[in-house]
Structures are given as structure tokens and as C-alpha cells.
Design a protein around this motif. Structure first.
Motif, PDB file in Angstrom:
ATOM      1  N   UNK A  12     -45.185   5.537  -5.301  1.00  0.00           N
ATOM      2  CA  UNK A  12     -45.449   6.888  -5.788  1.00  0.00           C
ATOM      3  C   UNK A  12     -45.879   6.819  -7.240  1.00  0.00           C
ATOM      4  N   UNK A  13     -46.472   7.884  -7.714  1.00  0.00           N
ATOM      5  CA  UNK A  13     -46.809   7.982  -9.132  1.00  0.00           C
ATOM      6  C   UNK A  13     -45.619   8.530  -9.910  1.00  0.00           C
ATOM      7  N   UNK A  14     -45.626   8.229 -11.183  1.00  0.00           N
ATOM      8  CA  UNK A  14     -44.568   8.730 -12.048  1.00  0.00           C
ATOM      9  C   UNK A  14     -44.465  10.248 -11.919  1.00  0.00           C
ATOM     10  N   UNK A  15     -43.227  10.732 -11.864  1.00  0.00           N
ATOM     11  CA  UNK A  15     -42.986  12.149 -11.683  1.00  0.00           C
ATOM     12  C   UNK A  15     -42.789  12.558 -10.236  1.00  0.00           C
ATOM     13  N   UNK A  16     -43.097  11.654  -9.328  1.00  0.00           N
ATOM     14  CA  UNK A  16     -42.964  11.940  -7.909  1.00  0.00           C
ATOM     15  C   UNK A  16     -41.539  11.776  -7.400  1.00  0.00           C
ATOM     16  N   UNK A  17     -41.383  11.949  -6.091  1.00  0.00           N
ATOM     17  CA  UNK A  17     -40.068  11.898  -5.456  1.00  0.00           C
ATOM     18  C   UNK A  17     -40.107  11.023  -4.211  1.00  0.00           C
ATOM     19  N   UNK A  18     -38.968  10.454  -3.898  1.00  0.00           N
ATOM     20  CA  UNK A  18     -38.758   9.725  -2.653  1.00  0.00           C
ATOM     21  C   UNK A  18     -37.327   9.977  -2.196  1.00  0.00           C
ATOM     22  N   UNK A  19     -37.107   9.884  -0.886  1.00  0.00           N
ATOM     23  CA  UNK A  19     -35.748   9.931  -0.356  1.00  0.00           C
ATOM     24  C   UNK A  19     -35.495   8.686   0.469  1.00  0.00           C
ATOM     25  N   UNK A  45     -28.782  -7.149 -10.168  1.00  0.00           N
ATOM     26  CA  UNK A  45     -28.628  -6.006  -9.271  1.00  0.00           C
ATOM     27  C   UNK A  45     -27.643  -5.030  -9.905  1.00  0.00           C
ATOM     28  N   UNK A  46     -28.067  -3.799 -10.066  1.00  0.00           N
ATOM     29  CA  UNK A  46     -27.248  -2.772 -10.715  1.00  0.00           C
ATOM     30  C   UNK A  46     -26.928  -1.645  -9.745  1.00  0.00           C
ATOM     31  N   UNK A  47     -25.740  -1.095  -9.904  1.00  0.00           N
ATOM     32  CA  UNK A  47     -25.363   0.052  -9.090  1.00  0.00           C
ATOM     33  C   UNK A  47     -26.022   1.304  -9.653  1.00  0.00           C
ATOM     34  N   UNK A  48     -26.647   2.066  -8.797  1.00  0.00           N
ATOM     35  CA  UNK A  48     -27.369   3.274  -9.178  1.00  0.00           C
ATOM     36  C   UNK A  48     -26.517   4.517  -8.947  1.00  0.00           C
ATOM     37  N   UNK A  49     -25.879   4.579  -7.792  1.00  0.00           N
ATOM     38  CA  UNK A  49     -25.080   5.744  -7.432  1.00  0.00           C
ATOM     39  C   UNK A  49     -24.055   5.319  -6.401  1.00  0.00           C
ATOM     40  N   UNK A  68     -29.821  11.933  -6.544  1.00  0.00           N
ATOM     41  CA  UNK A  68     -28.667  12.539  -5.883  1.00  0.00           C
ATOM     42  C   UNK A  68     -28.301  11.708  -4.667  1.00  0.00           C
ATOM     43  N   UNK A  69     -27.035  11.296  -4.598  1.00  0.00           N
ATOM     44  CA  UNK A  69     -26.533  10.564  -3.432  1.00  0.00           C
ATOM     45  C   UNK A  69     -25.805  11.545  -2.528  1.00  0.00           C
ATOM     46  N   UNK A  70     -26.007  11.393  -1.225  1.00  0.00           N
ATOM     47  CA  UNK A  70     -25.356  12.287  -0.271  1.00  0.00           C
ATOM     48  C   UNK A  70     -25.161  11.563   1.047  1.00  0.00           C
ATOM     49  N   UNK A  71     -24.345  12.180   1.915  1.00  0.00           N
ATOM     50  CA  UNK A  71     -24.054  11.612   3.230  1.00  0.00           C
ATOM     51  C   UNK A  71     -24.194  12.684   4.299  1.00  0.00           C
ATOM     52  N   UNK A  72     -24.647  12.263   5.471  1.00  0.00           N
ATOM     53  CA  UNK A  72     -24.588  13.079   6.676  1.00  0.00           C
ATOM     54  C   UNK A  72     -23.673  12.316   7.627  1.00  0.00           C
ATOM     55  N   UNK A  73     -22.408  12.716   7.682  1.00  0.00           N
ATOM     56  CA  UNK A  73     -21.446  11.952   8.469  1.00  0.00           C
ATOM     57  C   UNK A  73     -21.745  12.008   9.965  1.00  0.00           C
ATOM     58  N   UNK A  74     -22.300  13.105  10.410  1.00  0.00           N
ATOM     59  CA  UNK A  74     -22.644  13.215  11.827  1.00  0.00           C
ATOM     60  C   UNK A  74     -23.690  12.177  12.228  1.00  0.00           C
ATOM     61  N   UNK A  75     -24.534  11.804  11.264  1.00  0.00           N
ATOM     62  CA  UNK A  75     -25.590  10.828  11.538  1.00  0.00           C
ATOM     63  C   UNK A  75     -25.248   9.453  10.976  1.00  0.00           C
ATOM     64  N   UNK A  77     -25.286   8.449   8.035  1.00  0.00           N
ATOM     65  CA  UNK A  77     -26.425   8.128   7.174  1.00  0.00           C
ATOM     66  C   UNK A  77     -26.137   8.488   5.732  1.00  0.00           C
ATOM     67  N   UNK A  78     -26.490   7.566   4.857  1.00  0.00           N
ATOM     68  CA  UNK A  78     -26.405   7.750   3.411  1.00  0.00           C
ATOM     69  C   UNK A  78     -27.809   7.991   2.882  1.00  0.00           C
ATOM     70  N   UNK A  79     -27.933   8.898   1.923  1.00  0.00           N
ATOM     71  CA  UNK A  79     -29.243   9.219   1.346  1.00  0.00           C
ATOM     72  C   UNK A  79     -29.229   9.015  -0.163  1.00  0.00           C
ATOM     73  N   UNK A  80     -30.419   8.790  -0.696  1.00  0.00           N
ATOM     74  CA  UNK A  80     -30.616   8.819  -2.138  1.00  0.00           C
ATOM     75  C   UNK A  80     -31.901   9.594  -2.397  1.00  0.00           C
TER      76      UNK A  80
END
Length: 118
Positions: A12-19, A45-49, A68-75, A77-80
Motif C-alpha cells: 500500500x502507499x503511505x497513508x493507506x490501510x490494511x487489515x 522482531x518487535x511486539x506491535x500489539x 487496533x487489535x481485536x478478536x472475533x471469538x466465534x471465528x 480469529x485475531x485481527x490487526x
């Protein structure tokens, strides 16, 4: 044996987003402490979240307010969610988990590459 599989990296270009996503499998479900790490070429290797088993979230200073770190426990799945990306965010990103809060990071995914161009 816990297995972790990451996805969602890209360029991605600077300023963009990814999940980023990390699907966990291979264990009887309970909430595990989980985290995202990153490693750039020639660097450690560094911890981010991190999200603890009680839901508490912590972030590295370099990403606080942008990631932002989040979880969907039903799935299981961990997200960033990564916003306002910078070239210095370029790295291989890894998902990690551990069986207990006091243990080391025992389980690792294979990594997903994030490249941010200026």
C-alpha cells in the motif's frame, strides 16, 4: 497444538490501510493471550500489539492510535487493523499466542508481508 495462519498483507502507499487476520485452530477453545509482532530486514522482531485473555489491549508506542487489535471469538480469529500506514511499518507481520499470560510466546504463524511505499 495451536496453529496460526495469517493473511491480509500486501503493498500500500503511505497513508493507506490494511487489515491482517490470524485464524487459530487445533485447541479446545478458550481465550488465549495473543499478539502481533513484526520484523523488518536486519532488525529484531518487535511486539506491535497484544490482547490478553481478559481482553486488555496494549500497543507499541510506534503504532498507538493507528493500529487496533481485536478478536472475533466465534471465528477464532485475531485481527490487526492498520491505518495511516508509514514506510517504517514495512515488515513481516506475525501472529503469536501463548497458553498462559506468564508463559512465553509459544505458538507462531508463518507471517504475512506488509510493504508501505512513500
Amino acid at each position: 497444538q495451536v496453529q496460526l495462519v495469517e493473511s491480509g498483507g500486501g503493498s500500500v502507499q503511505a497513508g493507506g490501510s490494511l487489515r491482517l487476520s490470524c485464524v487459530a485452530s487445533g485447541y479446545t477453545y478458550r481465550r488465549l493471550p495473543m499478539a502481533w509482532f513484526r520484523q523488518a530486514p536486519g532488525k529484531e522482531r518487535d511486539r506491535v500489539a497484544q490482547i490478553d485473555s481478559n481482553g486488555m489491549r496494549t500497543y507499541a508506542d510506534s503504532v498507538r492510535g493507528r493500529f487496533t487489535i481485536s478478536q472475533d471469538n466465534a471465528k477464532s480469529t485475531l485481527y490487526l487493523q492498520m491505518n495511516s500506514l508509514k514506510p517504517e511499518d514495512t515488515a513481516m507481520y506475525y501472529c503469536a499466542a501463548k497458553p498462559f499470560s506468564a508463559s512465553g510466546w509459544t505458538y507462531w504463524g508463518q507471517g504475512t508481508q506488509v510493504t508501505v511505499s512513500s
